[in-house]
Design an enzyme around this catalytic site. Structure first.
Site, PDB file in Angstrom:
ATOM      1  N   GLU A  51       0.827  -1.210   0.000  1.00 45.30           N
ATOM      2  CA  GLU A  51       0.000   0.000   0.000  1.00 45.30           C
ATOM      3  C   GLU A  51       0.857   1.254   0.000  1.00 45.30           C
ATOM      4  O   GLU A  51       0.533   2.250  -0.652  1.00 45.30           O
ATOM      5  CB  GLU A  51      -0.928  -0.029   1.216  1.00 45.30           C
ATOM      6  CG  GLU A  51      -1.877   1.156   1.312  1.00 45.30           C
ATOM      7  CD  GLU A  51      -1.368   2.193   2.297  1.00 45.30           C
ATOM      8  OE1 GLU A  51      -1.650   3.391   2.093  1.00 45.30           O
ATOM      9  OE2 GLU A  51      -0.696   1.809   3.265  1.00 45.30           O
ATOM     10  N   ASP A  55       0.506   3.900  -3.062  1.00 42.09           N
ATOM     11  CA  ASP A  55       0.128   5.295  -2.835  1.00 42.09           C
ATOM     12  C   ASP A  55       0.975   6.226  -3.692  1.00 42.09           C
ATOM     13  O   ASP A  55       0.458   7.154  -4.338  1.00 42.09           O
ATOM     14  CB  ASP A  55       0.298   5.621  -1.350  1.00 42.09           C
ATOM     15  CG  ASP A  55       0.042   7.090  -1.051  1.00 42.09           C
ATOM     16  OD1 ASP A  55      -1.124   7.501  -1.068  1.00 42.09           O
ATOM     17  OD2 ASP A  55       1.026   7.824  -0.800  1.00 42.09           O
ATOM     18  N   ASP A 119      -6.941   1.345   0.850  1.00 41.09           N
ATOM     19  CA  ASP A 119      -5.594   0.798   1.047  1.00 41.09           C
ATOM     20  C   ASP A 119      -5.359  -0.422   0.158  1.00 41.09           C
ATOM     21  O   ASP A 119      -4.283  -0.593  -0.424  1.00 41.09           O
ATOM     22  CB  ASP A 119      -5.391   0.408   2.512  1.00 41.09           C
ATOM     23  CG  ASP A 119      -5.293   1.607   3.440  1.00 41.09           C
ATOM     24  OD1 ASP A 119      -5.129   2.731   2.944  1.00 41.09           O
ATOM     25  OD2 ASP A 119      -5.399   1.412   4.667  1.00 41.09           O
ATOM     26  N   GLU A 122      -4.736   0.565  -3.432  1.00 46.79           N
ATOM     27  CA  GLU A 122      -3.365   1.050  -3.585  1.00 46.79           C
ATOM     28  C   GLU A 122      -2.378  -0.116  -3.621  1.00 46.79           C
ATOM     29  O   GLU A 122      -1.414  -0.101  -4.403  1.00 46.79           O
ATOM     30  CB  GLU A 122      -3.017   2.008  -2.444  1.00 46.79           C
ATOM     31  CG  GLU A 122      -3.728   3.344  -2.544  1.00 46.79           C
ATOM     32  CD  GLU A 122      -3.478   4.246  -1.364  1.00 46.79           C
ATOM     33  OE1 GLU A 122      -3.610   5.469  -1.505  1.00 46.79           O
ATOM     34  OE2 GLU A 122      -3.153   3.726  -0.271  1.00 46.79           O
TER      35      GLU A 122
END
Length: 236
Positions: A51, A55, A119, A122
């Site tokens: 994650e 991101d 999350d 991502e």
């Protein structure tokens, strides 16, 4: 790495086949499983590390996409639109559209909330990126969705950041700020109704909302208040 249980691999294979991913995407099933596993299930092999990478990849992919398709837009506008595109709220909505929720493994009795879905999305982006270490497949998968959402955001005068818009509105008319009264409900982490917020201005409550985080609850309250307060202040 150990093999996945056959039922879990079939679930992931079916999701990949129906998620409009590029045909060139040939994932490591173990890595994809990790991207869709919450730490409540496995304290070590979960999506947190992926994650973090995803991101950063999403931020770059969104920036490239916006700059290519809106070359005359100001940096400030693109930054505001990008902020909405990569927000937990938008990513959770996109994760739902991509039917990611049924694949996200969480502990028994736990409900996967919007922040968990964001999350996980991502983390999946990180898995896609790691196949080629380029943005090619990530953008092939998400550009259409990002452009559709960007068009909606650009038509919104508040850029869907209603807390900022409401603050600017009240300051422009009376040099005062709205006040938020936010409380935590009796709900598990990530529950969409965990926080309740009401926004007050001049001793009047103008809107209320709920959210899985304090920030999202306050945004929901600000969204509910914005148009109502704008109409009132405009006619003063």
């Amino acid at each position: 790495m150990t093999d996945l249980p056959p039922s879990r691999q079939r679930q992931l294979e079916q999701w990949v086949q129906t998620s409009a991913l590029p045909t060139a995407f040939k994932p490591s099933w173990v890595r994809l499983d990790r991207a869709l596993t919450h730490k409540s299930v496995d304290a070590i092999n979960n999506y947190e590390q992926l994650e973090l990478l995803g991101d950063a990849v999403l931020r770059l992919a969104a920036t490239e996409c916006l700059q290519e398709h809106f070359p005359t837009a100001s940096v400030g506008e693109l930054s505001a639109v990008r902020s909405v595109l990569i927000s937990d709220r938008t990513l959770a909505q996109l994760a739902q559209e991509l039917n990611l929720a049924p694949c996200l493994a969480v502990a028994p009795g736990m409900t996967a909330g919007p922040s968990h879905l964001a999350d996980a999305l991502e983390a999946v982006v990180a898995v896609i990126y790691l196949e080629t270490h380029t943005l090619r497949m990530v953008r092939a998968w998400l550009d259409d969705a990002m452009l559709r959402l960007a068009a909606i955001v650009r038509q919104d005068p508040a850029r869907q950041n209603y807390k900022v818009a409401l603050q600017e509105l009240t300051q422009a008319h009376s040099k005062a700020l709205p006040q938020y009264r936010t409380t935590e409900q009796q709900a598990v982490d990530g529950h969409p109704q965990r926080y309740a917020s009401a926004v007050w201005f001049r001793e009047t409550c103008w809107g209320s909302g709920h959210g899985p985080t304090k920030k999202q609850a306050e945004q929901a309250a600000a969204a509910a208040a914005y148009d109502r307060l704008r109409r009132t202040l405009t006619h003063e």
